[in-house]
Design a protein around this motif. Structure first.
Motif, PDB file in Angstrom:
ATOM      1  N   ASN A 195       6.674  -0.742   1.333  1.00  0.00           N
ATOM      2  CA  ASN A 195       6.298  -2.093   1.251  1.00  0.00           C
ATOM      3  C   ASN A 195       6.940  -1.563   2.438  1.00  0.00           C
ATOM      4  N   ALA A 196       5.893  -2.724   3.370  1.00  0.00           N
ATOM      5  CA  ALA A 196       6.240  -3.204   4.752  1.00  0.00           C
ATOM      6  C   ALA A 196       6.967  -4.181   5.192  1.00  0.00           C
ATOM      7  N   SER A 197       7.731  -4.090   6.375  1.00  0.00           N
ATOM      8  CA  SER A 197       8.908  -5.060   7.050  1.00  0.00           C
ATOM      9  C   SER A 197       7.463  -6.185   7.725  1.00  0.00           C
ATOM     10  N   ARG A 198       6.549  -5.925   7.568  1.00  0.00           N
ATOM     11  CA  ARG A 198       5.522  -6.811   8.458  1.00  0.00           C
ATOM     12  C   ARG A 198       4.168  -6.012   8.155  1.00  0.00           C
ATOM     13  N   GLU A 199       3.037  -7.371   7.792  1.00  0.00           N
ATOM     14  CA  GLU A 199       1.854  -7.340   6.735  1.00  0.00           C
ATOM     15  C   GLU A 199       1.361  -6.422   7.933  1.00  0.00           C
ATOM     16  N   GLN A 200       0.417  -5.310   7.728  1.00  0.00           N
ATOM     17  CA  GLN A 200      -0.475  -4.462   8.716  1.00  0.00           C
ATOM     18  C   GLN A 200      -1.348  -3.821   7.601  1.00  0.00           C
ATOM     19  N   ALA A 201      -2.585  -3.227   7.881  1.00  0.00           N
ATOM     20  CA  ALA A 201      -4.163  -3.346   7.664  1.00  0.00           C
ATOM     21  C   ALA A 201      -3.951  -1.866   7.590  1.00  0.00           C
ATOM     22  N   ASP A 202      -3.346  -0.436   8.114  1.00  0.00           N
ATOM     23  CA  ASP A 202      -3.370   0.320   7.989  1.00  0.00           C
ATOM     24  C   ASP A 202      -2.172   1.251   7.809  1.00  0.00           C
ATOM     25  N   VAL A 203      -1.672   2.002   6.960  1.00  0.00           N
ATOM     26  CA  VAL A 203      -0.929   2.579   6.098  1.00  0.00           C
ATOM     27  C   VAL A 203      -0.847   4.350   6.797  1.00  0.00           C
ATOM     28  N   CYS A 204       0.238   4.963   6.958  1.00  0.00           N
ATOM     29  CA  CYS A 204       0.111   6.689   6.495  1.00  0.00           C
ATOM     30  C   CYS A 204       1.296   6.801   5.559  1.00  0.00           C
ATOM     31  N   PHE A 205       1.482   8.160   4.184  1.00  0.00           N
ATOM     32  CA  PHE A 205       2.582   7.818   4.263  1.00  0.00           C
ATOM     33  C   PHE A 205       3.173   8.970   4.594  1.00  0.00           C
ATOM     34  N   PRO A 206       4.330   9.208   4.655  1.00  0.00           N
ATOM     35  CA  PRO A 206       5.603  10.560   5.191  1.00  0.00           C
ATOM     36  C   PRO A 206       4.436  12.156   4.879  1.00  0.00           C
ATOM     37  N   LYS A 207       4.552  13.032   5.740  1.00  0.00           N
ATOM     38  CA  LYS A 207       4.021  14.603   5.553  1.00  0.00           C
ATOM     39  C   LYS A 207       5.017  14.617   4.188  1.00  0.00           C
ATOM     40  N   SER A 208       3.754  16.011   4.102  1.00  0.00           N
ATOM     41  CA  SER A 208       4.180  15.726   2.536  1.00  0.00           C
ATOM     42  C   SER A 208       3.501  17.433   2.040  1.00  0.00           C
ATOM     43  N   LEU A 209       3.897  18.405   1.573  1.00  0.00           N
ATOM     44  CA  LEU A 209       3.495  19.452   1.052  1.00  0.00           C
ATOM     45  C   LEU A 209       1.936  19.196  -0.166  1.00  0.00           C
ATOM     46  N   ALA A 210       1.179  20.505   1.125  1.00  0.00           N
ATOM     47  CA  ALA A 210       0.079  20.193   0.401  1.00  0.00           C
ATOM     48  C   ALA A 210      -0.230  19.988  -1.117  1.00  0.00           C
ATOM     49  N   ALA A 211      -0.938  19.503  -1.897  1.00  0.00           N
ATOM     50  CA  ALA A 211      -0.821  19.833  -3.811  1.00  0.00           C
ATOM     51  C   ALA A 211      -2.262  19.627  -3.829  1.00  0.00           C
ATOM     52  N   ALA A 212      -2.817  20.330  -4.664  1.00  0.00           N
ATOM     53  CA  ALA A 212      -4.883  20.159  -4.927  1.00  0.00           C
ATOM     54  C   ALA A 212      -3.822  19.211  -5.840  1.00  0.00           C
ATOM     55  N   GLY A 213      -5.196  18.123  -5.429  1.00  0.00           N
ATOM     56  CA  GLY A 213      -5.110  16.951  -6.907  1.00  0.00           C
ATOM     57  C   GLY A 213      -6.835  15.923  -6.107  1.00  0.00           C
ATOM     58  N   SER A 214      -6.619  15.243  -7.070  1.00  0.00           N
ATOM     59  CA  SER A 214      -7.604  14.046  -6.498  1.00  0.00           C
ATOM     60  C   SER A 214      -6.661  12.706  -6.339  1.00  0.00           C
ATOM     61  N   TYR A 215      -6.494  11.737  -5.280  1.00  0.00           N
ATOM     62  CA  TYR A 215      -5.974  11.682  -4.635  1.00  0.00           C
ATOM     63  C   TYR A 215      -6.409   9.867  -4.053  1.00  0.00           C
ATOM     64  N   SER A 216      -5.932   8.205  -4.685  1.00  0.00           N
ATOM     65  CA  SER A 216      -6.751   7.635  -4.053  1.00  0.00           C
ATOM     66  C   SER A 216      -5.529   6.646  -3.980  1.00  0.00           C
ATOM     67  N   CYS A 217      -5.719   5.662  -3.136  1.00  0.00           N
ATOM     68  CA  CYS A 217      -4.812   4.164  -3.084  1.00  0.00           C
ATOM     69  C   CYS A 217      -5.068   2.881  -3.217  1.00  0.00           C
ATOM     70  N   ARG A 218      -4.225   2.527  -3.167  1.00  0.00           N
ATOM     71  CA  ARG A 218      -4.236   0.663  -3.039  1.00  0.00           C
ATOM     72  C   ARG A 218      -3.450  -0.574  -2.350  1.00  0.00           C
ATOM     73  N   TYR A 219      -4.025  -1.080  -2.161  1.00  0.00           N
ATOM     74  CA  TYR A 219      -2.595  -2.166  -1.758  1.00  0.00           C
ATOM     75  C   TYR A 219      -2.809  -3.645  -2.418  1.00  0.00           C
ATOM     76  N   SER A 220      -1.758  -4.682  -1.900  1.00  0.00           N
ATOM     77  CA  SER A 220      -1.472  -5.230  -2.933  1.00  0.00           C
ATOM     78  C   SER A 220      -1.336  -7.027  -1.736  1.00  0.00           C
ATOM     79  N   GLN A 221      -2.327  -7.824  -2.650  1.00  0.00           N
ATOM     80  CA  GLN A 221      -1.644  -9.171  -1.999  1.00  0.00           C
ATOM     81  C   GLN A 221      -0.871 -10.039  -3.357  1.00  0.00           C
ATOM     82  N   GLY A 222      -0.303 -10.490  -2.462  1.00  0.00           N
ATOM     83  CA  GLY A 222       0.923 -11.291  -3.328  1.00  0.00           C
ATOM     84  C   GLY A 222       1.247 -10.994  -4.858  1.00  0.00           C
ATOM     85  N   LEU A 223       0.737 -11.056  -5.594  1.00  0.00           N
ATOM     86  CA  LEU A 223       1.615  -9.841  -6.716  1.00  0.00           C
ATOM     87  C   LEU A 223      -0.187  -9.239  -7.748  1.00  0.00           C
ATOM     88  N   HIS A 224      -0.743  -9.014  -6.664  1.00  0.00           N
ATOM     89  CA  HIS A 224      -1.838  -8.908  -6.862  1.00  0.00           C
ATOM     90  C   HIS A 224      -2.031  -7.229  -6.531  1.00  0.00           C
TER      91      HIS A 224
END
Length: 220
Positions: A64-93
């Protein structure tokens, strides 16, 4: 960093039909060794206040960003194999999930062998085939093979053959196809160490270009 909603209905939320999907990528790349640390990034077509990272159908993290932005990078983590995806919100949707990105983690099995046919030195516009063979025996395995090229952050090709050999074909090669190639095989979410690298050399680009001009002039 915020936590994802606890219930599956809250995780799904209300999606925005017809909105552009975001783009997901991972640094340093989608094929990494065990113990590697990575971070996923998500890009929306317009500025957003919240982003989620999903793995294998479930929400992992929410920002939950303090200000709206178009790009975001999640904190570094130890690699775990799998299928990843992401999504963004606009208001309540929430947007639809991005196209999936498959993360492969290597080093679980012995490396395969790799050879080029007819050769690893080929003329421009010729065809070269890389043959990748798993060296370890399994009981009725289902291999997925991936062809890698140095400097490219994701696999060049994938194959799931019936046996333990995959044939990766590069048709009508060009100068930019030259480089160092290797391959891996995967069983489930575990992948082998990369094969020894093969250097592909593409010769005669200038001669092929002149021949193409002659062919076009004859055809006009």
């Amino acid at each position: 960093m915020g936590s994802c909603p606890s219930s599956s209905s809250e995780q799904k939320g209300t999606s925005m039909a017809g909105t552009p999907k975001p783009l997901i990528w991972v640094e340093p790349g989608s094929v990494v060794p065990r113990e590697a640390h990575i971070h996923f990034c998500c890009r929306s077509p317009w500025r957003s206040g919240s982003f989620q990272l999903w793995r294998d159908g479930g929400c992992l993290f929410q920002i939950n960003a303090s200000r709206e932005q178009a790009d975001v990078c999640f904190p570094k983590s130890l690699a775990a194999a799998g299928s990843y995806s992401c999504r963004y919100s606009q208001g309540l949707h929430w947007s639809e999930l991005s196209a999936p990105l498959q993360l492969l983690v290597t080093g679980h099995f012995s490396k395969p062998s790799l050879r080029g046919a007819p050769s690893t030195v080929v003329a421009a516009r010729d065809t070269v085939t890389f043959l990748c063979q798993a060296l370890r025996s399994y009981h009725n395995p289902k291999f997925m093979f991936s062809l890698l090229k140095a400097g490219v952050p994701h696999p060049v090709q994938h194959q799931s053959p019936e046996g333990d050999v995959a044939n990766f074909t590069l048709p009508s090669v060009k100068a930019e196809d030259a480089g160092n190639y290797s391959c891996i095989y995967s069983v489930g979410e575990r992948s082998s160490s990369p094969s020894d690298a093969l250097q592909l050399k593409v010769t005669g680009e200038r001669r092929a270009w002149k021949q193409r001009l002659r062919d076009e002039s004859w055809g006009s």
